[in-house]
Design an enzyme around this catalytic site. Structure first.
Site, PDB file in Angstrom:
ATOM      1  N   HIS A  26       0.873  -1.175   0.000  1.00  0.00           N
ATOM      2  CA  HIS A  26       0.000   0.000   0.000  1.00  0.00           C
ATOM      3  C   HIS A  26       0.913   1.229   0.000  1.00  0.00           C
ATOM      4  O   HIS A  26       1.828   1.321   0.831  1.00  0.00           O
ATOM      5  CB  HIS A  26      -0.846   0.049   1.270  1.00  0.00           C
ATOM      6  CG  HIS A  26      -1.994  -0.904   1.305  1.00  0.00           C
ATOM      7  ND1 HIS A  26      -1.850  -2.247   1.099  1.00  0.00           N
ATOM      8  CD2 HIS A  26      -3.325  -0.688   1.526  1.00  0.00           C
ATOM      9  CE1 HIS A  26      -3.040  -2.821   1.201  1.00  0.00           C
ATOM     10  NE2 HIS A  26      -3.958  -1.907   1.458  1.00  0.00           N
ATOM     11  N   GLU A  68      -1.924   6.120  -0.446  1.00  0.00           N
ATOM     12  CA  GLU A  68      -3.356   6.181  -0.103  1.00  0.00           C
ATOM     13  C   GLU A  68      -3.561   7.488   0.669  1.00  0.00           C
ATOM     14  O   GLU A  68      -4.237   8.398   0.206  1.00  0.00           O
ATOM     15  CB  GLU A  68      -3.742   4.954   0.738  1.00  0.00           C
ATOM     16  CG  GLU A  68      -5.206   4.919   1.175  1.00  0.00           C
ATOM     17  CD  GLU A  68      -5.508   3.727   2.111  1.00  0.00           C
ATOM     18  OE1 GLU A  68      -4.573   3.115   2.634  1.00  0.00           O
ATOM     19  OE2 GLU A  68      -6.713   3.450   2.320  1.00  0.00           O
ATOM     20  N   ASP A  97     -11.197  -3.544  -1.385  1.00  0.00           N
ATOM     21  CA  ASP A  97     -10.451  -3.238  -0.160  1.00  0.00           C
ATOM     22  C   ASP A  97     -11.045  -3.929   1.075  1.00  0.00           C
ATOM     23  O   ASP A  97     -10.572  -4.979   1.475  1.00  0.00           O
ATOM     24  CB  ASP A  97     -10.356  -1.718   0.032  1.00  0.00           C
ATOM     25  CG  ASP A  97      -9.130  -1.290   0.828  1.00  0.00           C
ATOM     26  OD1 ASP A  97      -8.291  -2.144   1.135  1.00  0.00           O
ATOM     27  OD2 ASP A  97      -9.003  -0.086   1.129  1.00  0.00           O
TER      28      ASP A  97
HETATM   29  N1  ADE Z   1      -5.948  -2.556   6.080  1.00  0.00           N
HETATM   30  C1  ADE Z   1      -7.195  -2.813   5.682  1.00  0.00           C
HETATM   31  N2  ADE Z   1      -7.606  -1.897   4.810  1.00  0.00           N
HETATM   32  C2  ADE Z   1      -6.578  -1.013   4.650  1.00  0.00           C
HETATM   33  C3  ADE Z   1      -6.385   0.145   3.877  1.00  0.00           C
HETATM   34  N3  ADE Z   1      -7.321   0.650   3.070  1.00  0.00           N
HETATM   35  N4  ADE Z   1      -5.206   0.794   3.978  1.00  0.00           N
HETATM   36  C4  ADE Z   1      -4.251   0.322   4.783  1.00  0.00           C
HETATM   37  N5  ADE Z   1      -4.381  -0.768   5.533  1.00  0.00           N
HETATM   38  C5  ADE Z   1      -5.540  -1.445   5.459  1.00  0.00           C
HETATM   39 ZN    ZN Z   2      -6.077  -2.101   1.363  1.00  0.00          ZN
END
Ligand code: ADE
Ligand code: ZN
Length: 339
Positions: free
Chosen positions: A199, A202, A280
């Site tokens: 990730h 975000e 997600d």
């Molecule tokens: N764990 C579960 N969903 C997440 C997300 N959107 N961003 C980071 N960690 C996560």
């Molecule tokens: Zn995620």
């Protein structure tokens, strides 16, 4: 074009899901059922009260509730039931291939054995392949709010399951926990033969995406929205056809964007980025794959050709063999011609 016609098209499209936290599929009804059979309580009176708590201003507010919910998962059968419920749900939505994350540290930190987590999830995935025809890969994510020593310990626990885990990932609280914090453990994972994903971008800045690429050697970026702040990065992602696993309803619910109408999908497609649509944590964000596709379709007025392109990107960005990818791409093309 009628809404019903586009919704039927979305339903009929073969789809893949590449960004899905199995703990994020924990529907309130199942949560209460599992809590009861494990003699545990959730600090909410009932399903309605729990659902009312699903209102988040940022990623951390969501994670606090997500980890609390996951804390009732204790036995192997709990992980089986969680995964099976997800598979039956997405089977109804014509999802053909899934590459799902699990967060072992969320459970091993509560003294749930790693093998309970692993075996419960994996058995359900195998049954899903046999009974529902959904192929799968499993990705083990490290929690980035914990230290690298804990990630190393988790990697050690995963080594006997190398044949069952295709990649390691990185999730949880992004800001203040850059990919560079996990450089060594990702290096070791690569040496052990795992692929890597992370990730990045975000909530965190575009620098985190550079770090994921250059230090963690990822083959996919999960989210990656903030790449749009950096034209050099956009160019690199496009040239390398580095997949971005976007999650529109998640971004909306976690206030990464204000409105789906502002979702930068078309801009990303114009830059020739390999963007995919995913859910997600669908139990928390109001929808699975079809709802994500439908949400952006309505908000951005997408054509069937654009929707088909997104579904194709999911297969292109997956770990499926070239032969299987080709077969799904042809199936989508045919569906488009007949619509
Ligand atoms: N764990 C579960 N969903 C997440 C997300 N959107 N961003 C980071 N960690 C996560
Ligand atoms: Zn995620």
């Amino acid at each position: 074009m009628k809404d019903t016609s586009i919704q039927a098209f979305i339903q009929d499209l073969p789809k893949t899901e590449l960004h899905l936290h199995i703990e994020g599929t924990f529907e309130p009804e199942l949560m209460f059922k599992i809590a009861k059979r494990n003699n545990l309580t959730i600090p909410y009176a009932d399903v309605d009260e729990l659902k009312r708590a699903y209102s988040f201003n940022n990623l951390q507010e969501f994670l606090d509730i997500y980890y609390a919910g996951a804390s009732v998962l204790i036995k192997e059968e709990d992980f089986y039931d969680l995964t099976w419920a997800y598979l039956t749900k997405v089977h109804e939505q014509n999802v053909k291939h899934v590459e799902i994350f699990f967060d072992p540290q969320t459970h091993t930190d509560r003294d749930v054995p790693f093998e309970f987590v692993m075996n419960g999830i994996y058995r359900a995935l195998e049954d899903g392949e046999k009974q529902l025809g959904i192929s799968f890969k499993l990705i083990m994510s490290f929690l980035r709010h914990l230290d690298e020593a804990s990630a190393f310990k988790t990697l050690e626990q995963a080594l006997p399951y190398k044949d069952k885990i295709v990649a390691v990932g990185l999730d949880s609280s992004e800001l203040g926990n850059p990919p560079s914090k996990f450089k060594k453990v990702f290096q070791k994972a690569l040496e052990e033969g795992f692929l890597t994903v992370a990730h990045a971008g975000e909530e965190g800045p575009s620098e985190y995406i550079w770090e994921a690429l250059d230090l963690l050697k990822v083959t996919r970026i999960d989210h990656g929205n903030r790449c749009l702040d950096d034209s050099k990065l956009i160019k690199r992602l496009a040239e390398e056809q580095m997949p971005l696993t976007l999650c529109p309803l998640s971004n909306l619910e976690l206030k990464v964007i204000k409105d789906l109408k502002e979702y930068p999908l078309l801009k990303m497609m114009e830059h020739n980025l390999l963007v995919t649509i995913n859910s997600d944590d669908p139990a928390y964000f109001g929808g699975y794959m079809n709802e994500n596709f439908w949400g952006i379709t309505k908000a951005l007025n997408l054509s069937k050709t654009q929707i088909a392109e997104l579904a194709k990107n999911g297969f292109k960005a997956s770990c499926l063999s070239d032969e299987k990818k080709e077969a799904y791409l042809n199936e989508i093309e045919l569906l488009l011609e007949n619509n």
